[in-house]
Scaffold this motif. Structure first.
Motif, PDB file in Angstrom:
ATOM      1  N   UNK A 136       0.810  -1.214   0.000  1.00 31.05           N
ATOM      2  CA  UNK A 136       0.000   0.000   0.000  1.00 31.05           C
ATOM      3  C   UNK A 136       0.843   1.263   0.000  1.00 31.05           C
ATOM      4  N   UNK A 137       1.946   1.247   0.739  1.00 28.97           N
ATOM      5  CA  UNK A 137       2.837   2.403   0.726  1.00 28.97           C
ATOM      6  C   UNK A 137       3.406   2.644  -0.654  1.00 28.97           C
ATOM      7  N   UNK A 138       3.803   1.561  -1.332  1.00 26.62           N
ATOM      8  CA  UNK A 138       4.335   1.686  -2.698  1.00 26.62           C
ATOM      9  C   UNK A 138       3.269   2.224  -3.639  1.00 26.62           C
ATOM     10  N   UNK A 139       2.021   1.759  -3.481  1.00 25.98           N
ATOM     11  CA  UNK A 139       0.934   2.240  -4.339  1.00 25.98           C
ATOM     12  C   UNK A 139       0.770   3.748  -4.198  1.00 25.98           C
ATOM     13  N   UNK A 140       0.761   4.221  -2.950  1.00 26.03           N
ATOM     14  CA  UNK A 140       0.636   5.662  -2.715  1.00 26.03           C
ATOM     15  C   UNK A 140       1.837   6.397  -3.301  1.00 26.03           C
ATOM     16  N   UNK A 141       3.023   5.822  -3.132  1.00 24.63           N
ATOM     17  CA  UNK A 141       4.246   6.464  -3.644  1.00 24.63           C
ATOM     18  C   UNK A 141       4.215   6.588  -5.165  1.00 24.63           C
ATOM     19  N   UNK A 142       3.789   5.530  -5.852  1.00 25.87           N
ATOM     20  CA  UNK A 142       3.748   5.567  -7.317  1.00 25.87           C
ATOM     21  C   UNK A 142       2.676   6.546  -7.790  1.00 25.87           C
ATOM     22  N   UNK A 143       1.496   6.479  -7.191  1.00 26.07           N
ATOM     23  CA  UNK A 143       0.409   7.378  -7.589  1.00 26.07           C
ATOM     24  C   UNK A 143       0.805   8.828  -7.349  1.00 26.07           C
ATOM     25  N   UNK A 144       1.357   9.101  -6.171  1.00 27.16           N
ATOM     26  CA  UNK A 144       1.734  10.470  -5.831  1.00 27.16           C
ATOM     27  C   UNK A 144       3.034  10.896  -6.507  1.00 27.16           C
ATOM     28  N   UNK A 145       3.711   9.962  -7.170  1.00 28.02           N
ATOM     29  CA  UNK A 145       4.874  10.342  -7.970  1.00 28.02           C
ATOM     30  C   UNK A 145       4.454  11.299  -9.078  1.00 28.02           C
ATOM     31  N   UNK A 153       9.000  17.973 -13.704  1.00 33.46           N
ATOM     32  CA  UNK A 153       9.036  17.992 -15.165  1.00 33.46           C
ATOM     33  C   UNK A 153       7.912  18.837 -15.754  1.00 33.46           C
ATOM     34  N   UNK A 154       6.731  18.679 -15.207  1.00 34.09           N
ATOM     35  CA  UNK A 154       5.568  19.378 -15.745  1.00 34.09           C
ATOM     36  C   UNK A 154       5.654  20.884 -15.619  1.00 34.09           C
ATOM     37  N   UNK A 155       6.034  21.365 -14.433  1.00 33.19           N
ATOM     38  CA  UNK A 155       6.097  22.809 -14.224  1.00 33.19           C
ATOM     39  C   UNK A 155       7.132  23.490 -15.120  1.00 33.19           C
ATOM     40  N   UNK A 156       8.363  22.964 -15.218  1.00 35.05           N
ATOM     41  CA  UNK A 156       9.307  23.605 -16.149  1.00 35.05           C
ATOM     42  C   UNK A 156       8.801  23.596 -17.602  1.00 35.05           C
ATOM     43  N   UNK A 157       8.183  22.464 -18.011  1.00 37.21           N
ATOM     44  CA  UNK A 157       7.670  22.363 -19.373  1.00 37.21           C
ATOM     45  C   UNK A 157       6.538  23.354 -19.604  1.00 37.21           C
ATOM     46  N   UNK A 158       5.582  23.389 -18.666  1.00 40.84           N
ATOM     47  CA  UNK A 158       4.448  24.295 -18.819  1.00 40.84           C
ATOM     48  C   UNK A 158       4.888  25.749 -18.720  1.00 40.84           C
ATOM     49  N   UNK A 159       5.857  26.033 -17.839  1.00 35.41           N
ATOM     50  CA  UNK A 159       6.374  27.404 -17.725  1.00 35.41           C
ATOM     51  C   UNK A 159       7.045  27.821 -19.027  1.00 35.41           C
ATOM     52  N   UNK A 160       7.764  26.874 -19.642  1.00 34.12           N
ATOM     53  CA  UNK A 160       8.406  27.157 -20.923  1.00 34.12           C
ATOM     54  C   UNK A 160       7.369  27.455 -22.000  1.00 34.12           C
ATOM     55  N   UNK A 251      14.390  23.160 -13.161  1.00 31.48           N
ATOM     56  CA  UNK A 251      14.985  21.929 -13.683  1.00 31.48           C
ATOM     57  C   UNK A 251      15.783  21.213 -12.595  1.00 31.48           C
ATOM     58  N   UNK A 252      16.665  21.956 -11.898  1.00 30.34           N
ATOM     59  CA  UNK A 252      17.474  21.354 -10.838  1.00 30.34           C
ATOM     60  C   UNK A 252      16.577  20.890  -9.689  1.00 30.34           C
ATOM     61  N   UNK A 253      15.596  21.707  -9.356  1.00 29.23           N
ATOM     62  CA  UNK A 253      14.598  21.348  -8.358  1.00 29.23           C
ATOM     63  C   UNK A 253      13.924  20.037  -8.757  1.00 29.23           C
ATOM     64  N   UNK A 254      13.609  19.915 -10.044  1.00 30.63           N
ATOM     65  CA  UNK A 254      12.947  18.721 -10.545  1.00 30.63           C
ATOM     66  C   UNK A 254      13.803  17.479 -10.481  1.00 30.63           C
ATOM     67  N   UNK A 255      15.097  17.636 -10.726  1.00 29.27           N
ATOM     68  CA  UNK A 255      15.997  16.486 -10.642  1.00 29.27           C
ATOM     69  C   UNK A 255      15.996  15.927  -9.223  1.00 29.27           C
TER      70      UNK A 255
END
Length: 390
Positions: A136-145, A153-160, A251-255
């Protein structure tokens, strides 16, 4: 009827990744204004506090309606409910990119926040019902990933996209992406019945649980510390002068956030408390780097990496901790925590906006540190509440 759980030892990666894409667009819908806030302010003729409301009011709607609507929709089929929410996200984002009145956009953001208030707790609980207890912990981790990937990734892309084509194109593009995910979910997600809510699983009973109350306190400290700075990250980057500007910072924040996904997915079921302590510690360290080293090459980038490492598992840690406190009606328990999560965003965007206008961007750094230190101390001693999952 689709079985709620898979065979022992089989983790449904494809389904979990699809559900992760929902949280991906969910967090983007919430934070989208942050990356292009100066552009929105200029276009609509508003100030920093008004701009912060585009995030804060969204969070307020989630906080107000999350608990009652989760309780009211407990008996609904989980798949049908999720599809309805995705339609809500798509319409609100596309419409926000088309209208030109600030107050009408606020209303659309408010409606989007209502959808988010239901989505965040229900999708984590939905996923936990599809796996064995020890996963269950892994499920939450993957979903919330998806939340972390949205930020990294999304924020830098959308900001661009916003910088190159305008913030309105950015909102419309996100709405179309949500629509695509809704179509995929229609064909791929299992049809899962809802649950009956009883007196023993009501929100009031959940609030009497001391462990849940402690997690709510940690949520307040963690969310206020992180989002108070993140909402105005553009202004912070301008103040400290990091090389590469906002796009490099994100980008660095995202890494760092991506690294946190791998760590959380692998270790959250065993080291929940230790990961929570490190989350608060890295936040404080990152803020100190920004204050003392400002835009110094490599060192300031290390600060954004550590901040991303801390920010990445924020949602996952607290959702998994709450889900671990109850056996049934996890949606309700998570809605209580999610309510505090969104109230905290609303509160911190207002406080941070006032601090920004009154004392400048560097004041946000000390604001985050003041919240991170007690969060770290409390987590160290919360051995029972932040116990091993499964």
């Amino acid at each position: 009827m689709v079985k709620e759980r898979n065979s022992v030892g089989v983790f449904p990666w494809v389904i979990m990744i699809l559900m992760s894409s929902v949280t991906f667009v969910g967090i983007l819908s919430e934070l989208l204004p942050s990356g292009v806030l100066p552009q929105i302010m200029t276009d609509l003729g508003i100030n920093e506090i008004d701009g912060g409301r585009l995030v804060g009011l969204y969070a307020l709607a989630s906080a107000i309606f999350g608990i009652p609507l989760i309780s009211a929709t407990m008996q609904f089929n989980r798949k049908s409910l999720l599809l309805f929410l995705l339609i809500g996200f798509a319409v609100c984002n596309i419409a926000s990119g088309l209208v030109h009145n600030y107050y009408l956009i606020l209303i659309l953001r408010f409606l989007g926040g209502i959808s988010a208030g239901i989505m965040w707790p229900m999708i984590a609980a939905f996923g936990m019902r599809l796996v064995e207890h020890n996963h269950q912990g892994r499920a939450v981790a993957v979903i919330m990933a998806g939340n972390t990937l949205g930020i990294s990734l999304g924020m830098p892309l959308m900001t661009s996209i916003g910088d190159r084509f305008g913030w309105r194109v950015e909102f419309i593009a996100l709405g179309l992406l949500v629509a695509l995910i809704a179509i995929l979910s229609l064909f791929m997600l299992p049809s899962t019945p809802g649950e009956k809510i009883t007196k023993s699983t009501s929100p009031i009973v959940m609030l009497k649980n001391k462990s849940i109350l402690l997690i709510i306190l940690l949520t307040l400290l963690g969310v206020c510390g992180h989002y108070g700075v993140y909402t105005y990250i553009t202004q912070l980057v301008t103040k400290i002068g990091i090389q590469g500007g906002i796009e490099m910072a994100l980008l660095v924040f995202g890494i760092g956030s991506l690294v946190s996904i791998i760590i959380a997915t692998k270790y959250i079921d065993i080291y929940l408390r230790e990961l929570t302590v490190l989350m608060f510690a890295f936040l404080a360290i990152a803020m100190m780097i920004f204050y003392f080293f400002k835009g110094t090459m490599f060192i300031s980038h290390l600060g954004f990496f550590l901040w991303g490492l801390s920010f990445g598992p924020l949602v996952t840690l607290f959702q998994a901790a709450v889900g671990n406190q109850v056996e049934s009606a996890k949606d309700v328990a998570m809605s209580v925590q999610s309510c505090m999560f969104n109230l905290s965003i609303m509160l911190t965007t207002w406080i941070a906006g006032v601090l920004l206008i009154s004392f400048g961007a560097l004041s946000l750094i000390w604001y985050a540190v003041i919240l991170a230190v007690p969060g770290m101390i409390i987590s160290i001693f919360a051995k029972h509440t932040l116990r091993r999952i499964g």
